[in-house]
Design a protein around this motif. Structure first.
Motif, mmCIF file in Angstrom:
data_model
loop_
_atom_site.group_PDB
_atom_site.id
_atom_site.type_symbol
_atom_site.label_atom_id
_atom_site.label_comp_id
_atom_site.label_asym_id
_atom_site.label_seq_id
_atom_site.Cartn_x
_atom_site.Cartn_y
_atom_site.Cartn_z
ATOM 1 N N GLY A 15 0.814 -1.213 0.000
ATOM 2 C CA GLY A 15 0.000 0.000 0.000
ATOM 3 C C GLY A 15 0.846 1.262 0.000
ATOM 4 N N HIS A 41 -8.566 -2.000 -4.715
ATOM 5 C CA HIS A 41 -7.276 -1.644 -4.124
ATOM 6 C C HIS A 41 -6.894 -0.176 -4.266
ATOM 7 C CE1 HIS A 41 -6.780 -6.100 -4.580
ATOM 8 N NE2 HIS A 41 -6.475 -5.919 -3.313
ATOM 9 N N ARG A 63 -3.261 3.553 -2.586
ATOM 10 C CA ARG A 63 -3.200 2.127 -2.933
ATOM 11 C C ARG A 63 -3.290 1.345 -1.629
ATOM 12 N NH1 ARG A 63 -2.135 -3.380 -3.676
ATOM 13 N NH2 ARG A 63 -1.892 -3.819 -5.881
ATOM 14 N N GLY A 66 -2.538 -5.240 -1.204
ATOM 15 C CA GLY A 66 -3.114 -6.240 -2.093
ATOM 16 C C GLY A 66 -2.027 -6.857 -2.944
#
Length: 107
Positions: A15, A41, A63, A66
């Motif tokens: 992320g 995401h 983000r 994921g």
């Protein structure tokens, strides 16, 4: 016509965030709409907005954690009059004039 700087977003798969400038090369005020190929995401802010003639607007991309993969956002735009207050209006009316694609890469 618009450009995006930087033209690509790079994130760790765990992320991250990025900030992009939507840059107008038009002599007219533009409305924009941001669409994502992966709403699970990615979060974008704003989804709709305006960019004044020969100016820029900030776009924030978040983000979430994921799997590593490539995605994209598509920024659609349309010319609008100075008095327009609803950035969604031209898209509801089917008045989109162009789009630009920004690659999002999570590794």
């Amino acid at each position: 016509m618009i450009n995006v700087d930087p033209p690509t977003g790079n994130y760790p798969a765990s992320g991250g965030n990025s900030t992009h400038n939507i840059i107008s090369e038009s002599d007219s005020r533009l409305a924009f709409k941001v669409k994502s190929s992966n709403n699970e995401h990615y979060r974008v802010r704003p989804v709709y907005g305006f960019v004044e003639a020969k100016d820029k607007a900030k776009l924030e991309v978040n983000r979430l954690a994921g799997p590593a993969k490539e995605d994209k956002i598509v920024i659609q735009y349309a010319e609008v009059p100075a008095e327009e207050t609803d950035p969604m209006a031209p898209f509801k009316a089917g008045a989109q004039q162009g789009e630009i694609i920004v690659k999002l890469i999570a590794a």
